[in-house]
Design an enzyme around this catalytic site. Structure first.
Site, PDB file in Angstrom:
ATOM      1  N   LYS A 291       1.131   4.201  -3.176  1.00  0.00           N
ATOM      2  CA  LYS A 291       0.901   5.476  -2.739  1.00  0.00           C
ATOM      3  C   LYS A 291       2.135   6.244  -3.205  1.00  0.00           C
ATOM      4  O   LYS A 291       2.122   7.365  -3.555  1.00  0.00           O
ATOM      5  CB  LYS A 291       0.532   5.737  -1.200  1.00  0.00           C
TER       6      LYS A 291
ATOM      7  N   THR B 280     -16.069   8.031   8.437  1.00  0.00           N
ATOM      8  CA  THR B 280     -16.949   7.486   7.527  1.00  0.00           C
ATOM      9  C   THR B 280     -17.812   6.528   8.302  1.00  0.00           C
ATOM     10  O   THR B 280     -17.264   6.243   9.198  1.00  0.00           O
ATOM     11  CB  THR B 280     -16.443   7.034   6.143  1.00  0.00           C
TER      12      THR B 280
ATOM     13  N   ILE C 256      -9.987   9.433   8.071  1.00  0.00           N
ATOM     14  CA  ILE C 256     -11.234  10.221   7.759  1.00  0.00           C
ATOM     15  C   ILE C 256     -12.293   9.688   8.368  1.00  0.00           C
ATOM     16  O   ILE C 256     -12.417   8.330   8.194  1.00  0.00           O
ATOM     17  CB  ILE C 256     -11.401  10.852   6.361  1.00  0.00           C
TER      18      ILE C 256
ATOM     19  N   TYR D  12       0.842  -1.315  -0.054  1.00  0.00           N
ATOM     20  CA  TYR D  12       0.066   0.065   0.107  1.00  0.00           C
ATOM     21  C   TYR D  12       0.990   1.220   0.026  1.00  0.00           C
ATOM     22  O   TYR D  12       0.600   2.249  -0.558  1.00  0.00           O
ATOM     23  CB  TYR D  12      -0.861   0.092   1.243  1.00  0.00           C
TER      24      TYR D  12
END
Lengths: 279, 279, 279, 279
Positions: free
Chosen positions: C175, C206, C204, C171
């Site tokens: 990125k 959610t 974030i 990952y």
């Protein structure tokens, strides 16, 4: 990517410049003023800040001069934005001249740019808090100001010298007319996918204004600021904050409106300590 | 850094939520609504988006209920912002109820929050384009709407049932009153260094509105959008763009004003193809 | 004014939706996701908020699928914006799959949209704070990630399974590659007068994230927030604030950049109380 | 409402002024510069634009001078914002002086303002795209730049004259250090609920820069602009757009970050036609 859009600023002063600085990155600006020296001075500052600018002399009270301005602008590219900050103030001129420039000239400007504005383009014209202090006109009078063909506007009975008390009255009625023309033009600009709005600022600090605050009428101004909710005059960049919203995609649902930004002076004039004495 | 400011939203709907999403990062939100289920539904969405929210039941037509809301809010911290999106629409209620909620209730809300708003705080109340379509009132009538003590407002002769034609008229006069109260309150809020403004949206899409567009009056709405300059209804986030400006430091010189954001529908109503037939 | 621009959102989630809500007024949106149910759910919410949306199924790890998406988009108008929020997270998948979607897929997406993006168009791809926590690669490795032809990317030796420790490593390197591809693509997008940037968010909130915070690893997250400068997780609307700047004319001088918005978690990871123990 | 917050600008130039114009409405500004004439010139322009300004002489390479500046600022109110645009450029000075001002001075400035910044306050320091063109340092070197006590910084072996090739190298390493100090300081500023970030601009037009573009190295610059994605140099107001986001509530989740705004010049330097020849 050589083609640039063209942004036209009429009225070369601090307010117009502060607005242009927010919206003209990478495009072409035409700075037009009745005094070419003003246009050149503002152009110089903008060029030194990295903008691509052409100074131009225009008399917005002349349709021919406006049409010349548009031709010059269109040579550079599509006209995507109009910022109109031109106008005479009540202390600068006669009743007749104020009506000719602020009322007739602005009406012609909005009309002619509305015929050439780019799809998706936007315009803003600077009005004044003064328009908010005038007693309401009748619906018929408002309609006349909004819809009378531009070339017949100055023949309206309500605009004849005997019906206009003084330069302040001429100025107020011109600003009222601006607001109504903006509404009527919003319909036409809309047919091109374009938008047009006005901003009514209170007193904004500029070098010239500062001279007045420090001059013989200084106490009058200081009293006015002290008695308005904001407690101070405004800053051109604060007006530019409003213009930036109106002229960007963020304001895509706003057209035909007027935005009062006056530190609450109008509120205080009607309902606070700035109220004139009433008999 | 445990202390948070408190942001109060009255009227739990899509519009209020879109505004709160722009201004409430890291602070506490109280979502108050006449129906606690509405408050809870909006609170749930906001919590799932990372906001810190308390749902609350309020009846803004009751001063006592407003005062309870304020007490609850103040327990959480200083009240730095008020977003009032509460109100009845003309098709939802009776003339009397509309005046009680939209006119009296809003007036009390602005008054009571103006007594406790934090230094530098801001408020915005949602009005409506409808207020722009009403014929002008006299200067005296405007003054009465602006300055009559809240508890005497509903006794004004102009607001008595025999002088109000229908629910639309009640709604329009309530919205007109909102604008005037905002001006008068701007003076008082200013004494605390705070600001208060209103926004008058046109038709904004929400799930409920969408049902109407697709319902029996769908053609009416589709015609209206087609004939307005924007050619479409508005989006809550576009109204939030205006609210964000008004409620942030970028709007520090704006107080006592109203901002019309209606896609030019009002312009078209007066001067375009949405004009009612005139006799 | 029938022609609309087309805005393509890949990855149907709260973050992409929050961004689209800021930039898509009056235009056409294509919401594309690997799971059509996700695309349809986000489309429904956007339609109920007044947007004009088409849900679409896409697999960004397939060039063919991306080309189909582009064809569908171009049928609706010119593609003026790309918001890429698609991607697999380390806990969702295998090393190979993460490289295929997050590294190869994103690279192809930026490449293909760069060939069709409208003059003056903009793109943003969502990266992650994770890319900031990886040890520096050599200049040669960075160059390989940036410039290797997309179809050869997954054959790079550094990306072979034996050189990738685990899904987190896959990952992070994906990125890192995104950031480098954005730089290299910025040169190509620039030839069309278009711009492309990335945003690296921290955690974030959610609905899904909230489940995790309240799940078995809840203490891990709570500790992380408490020890980061912001003291809380982020909100999708805060990321949208950055995207709005990057994608509007206000960001006209920004291209090829990455913007970290993580509440200071990276700063704390390196120099604060989130530092891993060092031996 | 007499108390104003204090905004400190170090480095009196066009860039700092453009930023201050966006954030200082109604507050007190201290404009500090090594040359009092510069501070006075910028102050004059800001005063004529309506701001409340005090010019001040500061030498940011002296902790004592910084502490005096802070004392003067605190007499006026709480320090809510720091804008640091001070610094020497590679062509203006010696290696030693650049390290003393740009590296040590900036580090002390961030440290000392971090001790007094108001709760919720924000800071931004202007770095440079140059920091992005330097080869990666080791993790240990980065850590030394980030965490070495300010008074020991200039004793670091890597900063001794024999290890610094020329003034450009000194400048690049100073800017790299700025970024690292911002990260480390973000942790400390966070303890006060405050945030600190940096901006790395490319070449921005100013009157001085314009002289260079039109001077003997003009072709060098024109080539650079032509070969960067934006195709032009930047405008101070575009940098101010970024600063405004970082310093307002809209950037509440951003701290310890750096934002590159260079028209893609860095992208082109690595992967486009601005690449230096590689052997």
């Amino acid at each position: 990517m050589n083609t640039k859009d063209v942004i036209v600023l009429t009225g070369a002063g601090q307010l117009g410049m502060a607005i242009v600085r927010r919206i003209a990155y990478g495009n072409k600006i035409i700075v037009a003023d009745w005094k070419i020296e003003n246009a050149e001075a503002i152009s110089k500052t903008l060029v030194e800040a990295g903008f691509d600018v052409i100074p131009f002399k225009v008399d917005i009270s002349s349709r021919e001069s406006i049409l010349t301005l548009i031709r010059v602008a269109q040579k550079e590219g599509e006209v995507s934005m109009l910022v109109n900050a031109a106008g005479l103030s009540p202390s600068q001129s006669t009743k007749e001249h104020i009506l000719q420039v602020d009322l007739y000239g602005t009406s012609v400007l909005l009309e002619e740019f509305g015929k050439v504005i780019k799809k998706g383009g936007t315009g803003v014209t600077i009005s004044s808090q003064s328009g908010y202090r005038m007693p309401a006109l009748t619906a018929d009078e408002d309609r006349l100001l909004a819809t009378t063909p531009t070339e017949e506007l100055l023949q309206l009975k309500m605009l004849q010298s005997e019906n206009i008390r003084d330069t302040l009255h001429a100025y107020q009625i011109a600003k009222r007319c601006n607001g109504k023309r903006v509404m009527a033009e919003a319909v036409k600009w809309g047919e091109r996918g374009a938008r047009i709005n006005s901003i009514s600022p209170g007193i904004i600090v500029t070098p010239l204004a500062l001279d007045e605050f420090n001059g013989s009428r200084g106490d009058f101004y200081k009293n006015m600021f002290a008695k308005s909710p904001a407690g101070r005059p405004g800053i051109a960049d604060e007006v530019a904050n409003v213009a930036e919203l109106l002229m960007s995609e963020k304001g895509a649902f706003i057209t035909g409106s007027d935005f009062l930004i006056d530190g609450g002076a109008t509120a205080s004039y009607f309902y606070g300590s700035l109220q004139p004495e009433r008999n």
